[in-house]
Write a protein that holds these residues in place. Structure first.
Motif, PDB file in Angstrom:
ATOM      1  N   GLY A  59      35.980  30.939  32.931  1.00 11.33           N
ATOM      2  CA  GLY A  59      36.189  29.812  33.837  1.00 11.33           C
ATOM      3  C   GLY A  59      36.695  30.284  35.194  1.00 11.33           C
ATOM      4  N   THR A  60      37.441  29.428  35.866  1.00 12.36           N
ATOM      5  CA  THR A  60      38.022  29.780  37.169  1.00 12.36           C
ATOM      6  C   THR A  60      39.010  30.919  36.947  1.00 12.36           C
ATOM      7  N   HIS A  61      38.733  32.073  37.540  1.00 11.31           N
ATOM      8  CA  HIS A  61      39.556  33.246  37.264  1.00 11.31           C
ATOM      9  C   HIS A  61      39.652  34.145  38.487  1.00 11.31           C
ATOM     10  N   MET A  62      40.627  35.035  38.448  1.00  9.49           N
ATOM     11  CA  MET A  62      40.871  35.987  39.520  1.00  9.49           C
ATOM     12  C   MET A  62      40.476  37.385  39.070  1.00  9.49           C
ATOM     13  N   ASP A  63      39.815  38.132  39.960  1.00  6.84           N
ATOM     14  CA  ASP A  63      39.510  39.543  39.744  1.00  6.84           C
ATOM     15  C   ASP A  63      40.488  40.395  40.546  1.00  6.84           C
ATOM     16  N   SER A  64      41.150  41.316  39.882  1.00  4.16           N
ATOM     17  CA  SER A  64      41.920  42.331  40.594  1.00  4.16           C
ATOM     18  C   SER A  64      41.022  43.536  40.843  1.00  4.16           C
ATOM     19  N   PRO A  65      41.410  44.447  41.739  1.00  4.27           N
ATOM     20  CA  PRO A  65      40.607  45.660  41.939  1.00  4.27           C
ATOM     21  C   PRO A  65      40.350  46.441  40.655  1.00  4.27           C
ATOM     22  N   ALA A  66      41.279  46.378  39.670  1.00  3.16           N
ATOM     23  CA  ALA A  66      41.105  47.120  38.423  1.00  3.16           C
ATOM     24  C   ALA A  66      39.853  46.696  37.659  1.00  3.16           C
ATOM     25  N   HIS A  67      39.283  45.555  37.994  1.00  2.71           N
ATOM     26  CA  HIS A  67      38.061  45.099  37.332  1.00  2.71           C
ATOM     27  C   HIS A  67      36.926  46.103  37.520  1.00  2.71           C
ATOM     28  N   VAL A  88      37.527  49.137  39.825  1.00  4.66           N
ATOM     29  CA  VAL A  88      38.052  50.357  40.437  1.00  4.66           C
ATOM     30  C   VAL A  88      38.974  51.050  39.436  1.00  4.66           C
ATOM     31  N   LYS A  89      38.700  52.317  39.148  1.00  3.75           N
ATOM     32  CA  LYS A  89      39.419  53.037  38.092  1.00  3.75           C
ATOM     33  C   LYS A  89      40.928  52.995  38.263  1.00  3.75           C
ATOM     34  N   ASP A  90      41.417  53.203  39.475  1.00  5.96           N
ATOM     35  CA  ASP A  90      42.857  53.219  39.726  1.00  5.96           C
ATOM     36  C   ASP A  90      43.324  51.986  40.490  1.00  5.96           C
ATOM     37  N   GLY A  91      42.539  50.917  40.447  1.00  7.22           N
ATOM     38  CA  GLY A  91      42.883  49.707  41.180  1.00  7.22           C
ATOM     39  C   GLY A  91      44.051  48.970  40.560  1.00  7.22           C
ATOM     40  N   ILE A  92      44.718  48.154  41.359  1.00  8.25           N
ATOM     41  CA  ILE A  92      45.848  47.390  40.836  1.00  8.25           C
ATOM     42  C   ILE A  92      45.355  46.327  39.857  1.00  8.25           C
ATOM     43  N   THR A  93      46.213  45.995  38.908  1.00 13.59           N
ATOM     44  CA  THR A  93      45.890  45.014  37.880  1.00 13.59           C
ATOM     45  C   THR A  93      46.407  43.633  38.287  1.00 13.59           C
ATOM     46  N   ILE A  94      46.079  42.642  37.477  1.00 16.63           N
ATOM     47  CA  ILE A  94      46.331  41.250  37.864  1.00 16.63           C
ATOM     48  C   ILE A  94      47.819  40.987  38.076  1.00 16.63           C
ATOM     49  N   ASP A  95      48.684  41.645  37.295  1.00 17.66           N
ATOM     50  CA  ASP A  95      50.119  41.434  37.405  1.00 17.66           C
ATOM     51  C   ASP A  95      50.722  42.099  38.637  1.00 17.66           C
ATOM     52  N   GLN A  96      49.949  42.972  39.289  1.00 21.01           N
ATOM     53  CA  GLN A  96      50.446  43.699  40.456  1.00 21.01           C
ATOM     54  C   GLN A  96      50.041  43.061  41.777  1.00 21.01           C
ATOM     55  N   ILE A  97      49.282  41.971  41.725  1.00 22.21           N
ATOM     56  CA  ILE A  97      48.851  41.302  42.959  1.00 22.21           C
ATOM     57  C   ILE A  97      50.020  40.518  43.538  1.00 22.21           C
ATOM     58  N   PRO A  98      50.402  40.773  44.779  1.00 24.56           N
ATOM     59  CA  PRO A  98      51.499  40.010  45.375  1.00 24.56           C
ATOM     60  C   PRO A  98      51.105  38.543  45.525  1.00 24.56           C
ATOM     61  N   PRO A  99      51.968  37.596  45.146  1.00 27.15           N
ATOM     62  CA  PRO A  99      51.634  36.178  45.330  1.00 27.15           C
ATOM     63  C   PRO A  99      51.332  35.824  46.777  1.00 27.15           C
ATOM     64  N   PRO A 158      47.198  33.382  38.676  1.00 20.60           N
ATOM     65  CA  PRO A 158      46.912  33.672  37.273  1.00 20.60           C
ATOM     66  C   PRO A 158      48.215  33.876  36.508  1.00 20.60           C
ATOM     67  N   LEU A 159      48.154  33.855  35.190  1.00 19.21           N
ATOM     68  CA  LEU A 159      49.303  34.289  34.414  1.00 19.21           C
ATOM     69  C   LEU A 159      49.551  35.775  34.667  1.00 19.21           C
ATOM     70  N   LYS A 160      50.805  36.158  34.585  1.00 19.38           N
ATOM     71  CA  LYS A 160      51.207  37.534  34.898  1.00 19.38           C
ATOM     72  C   LYS A 160      51.082  38.394  33.642  1.00 19.38           C
ATOM     73  N   VAL A 161      49.845  38.763  33.310  1.00 20.43           N
ATOM     74  CA  VAL A 161      49.555  39.518  32.099  1.00 20.43           C
ATOM     75  C   VAL A 161      49.470  41.000  32.456  1.00 20.43           C
ATOM     76  N   ARG A 162      50.306  41.792  31.853  1.00 16.98           N
ATOM     77  CA  ARG A 162      50.423  43.195  32.236  1.00 16.98           C
ATOM     78  C   ARG A 162      49.135  43.978  31.959  1.00 16.98           C
ATOM     79  N   GLY A 163      48.670  44.667  32.984  1.00 15.97           N
ATOM     80  CA  GLY A 163      47.640  45.676  32.820  1.00 15.97           C
ATOM     81  C   GLY A 163      46.215  45.196  32.711  1.00 15.97           C
ATOM     82  N   VAL A 164      45.946  43.890  32.818  1.00 18.99           N
ATOM     83  CA  VAL A 164      44.565  43.426  32.680  1.00 18.99           C
ATOM     84  C   VAL A 164      43.885  43.337  34.048  1.00 18.99           C
ATOM     85  N   ASP A 165      42.557  43.289  34.014  1.00 21.34           N
ATOM     86  CA  ASP A 165      41.757  43.363  35.244  1.00 21.34           C
ATOM     87  C   ASP A 165      41.557  42.014  35.910  1.00 21.34           C
ATOM     88  N   GLY A 166      41.758  40.950  35.168  1.00 25.33           N
ATOM     89  CA  GLY A 166      41.575  39.606  35.714  1.00 25.33           C
ATOM     90  C   GLY A 166      42.175  38.609  34.747  1.00 25.33           C
TER      91      GLY A 166
END
Length: 220
Positions: free
Chosen positions: A51-59, A61-72, A203-211
């Motif tokens: 559904g409606t979701h956010m992609d972090s760079p980790a989706h 990019v190998k060393d990209g930040i994950t969803i919990d690391q995105i500054p609000p 998004p919910l602040k789920v550690r280490g996931v890509d989106g």
């Protein structure tokens, strides 16, 4: 007087998900009942891109930040609206389209790409040749210093492109390798009439996931 517009798809059992093995179907199962356990509770199984979701760079990019690391601060604030509601099935959003929409892009901008494609949600057409963003247009957006792009599309990539299992998604790559945060599957975007709005995308602040699925509201 300002008003809030909810751009979030409802999550429910049996809802459409992208037709690939890495996008699981949604399972919502009641495990607590008022008449038995004296409380309601549910088990919910879904993919990180449901559904409606956010992609972090980790989706992508190998060393990209994950969803919990995105500054609000990246996903909450003023957003410029690019109106491409005249685009239809299989249409490209090109560099000249971006330049011709009358919106000046500046460093630190947030963008909402509005096409109205969400009207096809629930039909076979939704995943069949949605409007998409060309590489030149995407590169122009990232070069301008945009930090966040939300869209009412399942993907910015060409639906006819070779982006299957084990393959790159070139438009995702342009955005995510430059740290641009993406939101896909917005709904109700045609209710936005202002050229600039305040967006709240969390998004919910789920550690280490890509989106992760996200609640997305705008105020106009």
């Amino acid at each position: 007087m300002s008003k809030l517009i909810d751009l979030t798809m409802e999550l429910h059992e049996g809802m459409p998900t992208y037709p690939s093995p890495w996008h699981p179907t949604v399972d919502i199962h009641q495990i607590g009942r008022i008449d038995m356990e004296h409380r309601r509770s549910y088990s919910v199984t879904l993919g990180s891109h449901t559904g409606t979701h956010m992609d972090s760079p980790a989706h992508m990019v190998k060393d990209g930040i994950t969803i919990d690391q995105i500054p609000p601060e990246t996903t909450v604030g003023a957003a410029k609206v690019l109106d491409f509601s005249h685009k239809g099935r299989g249409d490209k959003i090109t560099l000249s389209d971006i330049q011709g929409v009358g919106v000046k892009l500046e460093r630190g901008d947030r963008l909402i790409i509005k096409t109205g494609w969400y009207k096809e949600w629930g039909s076979n057409a939704y995943y069949d040749r949605w409007p998409w963003v060309t590489a030149e247009a995407a590169q122009y957006i990232v070069d301008a210093g945009v930090i966040f792009v939300a869209m009412d599309l399942p993907s910015p990539d060409d639906p006819l492109g070779d982006t299957g299992y084990g393959k790159a998604s070139p438009i995702h790559d342009i955005f995510l390798t430059r740290g641009v945060i993406l939101v896909e599957y917005l709904t109700n975007t045609l209710s936005i009439t202002a050229p600039e709005v305040k967006i709240i995308a969390l998004p919910l602040k789920v550690r280490g996931v890509d989106g992760f699925p996200s609640r997305v509201l705008v105020e106009q």
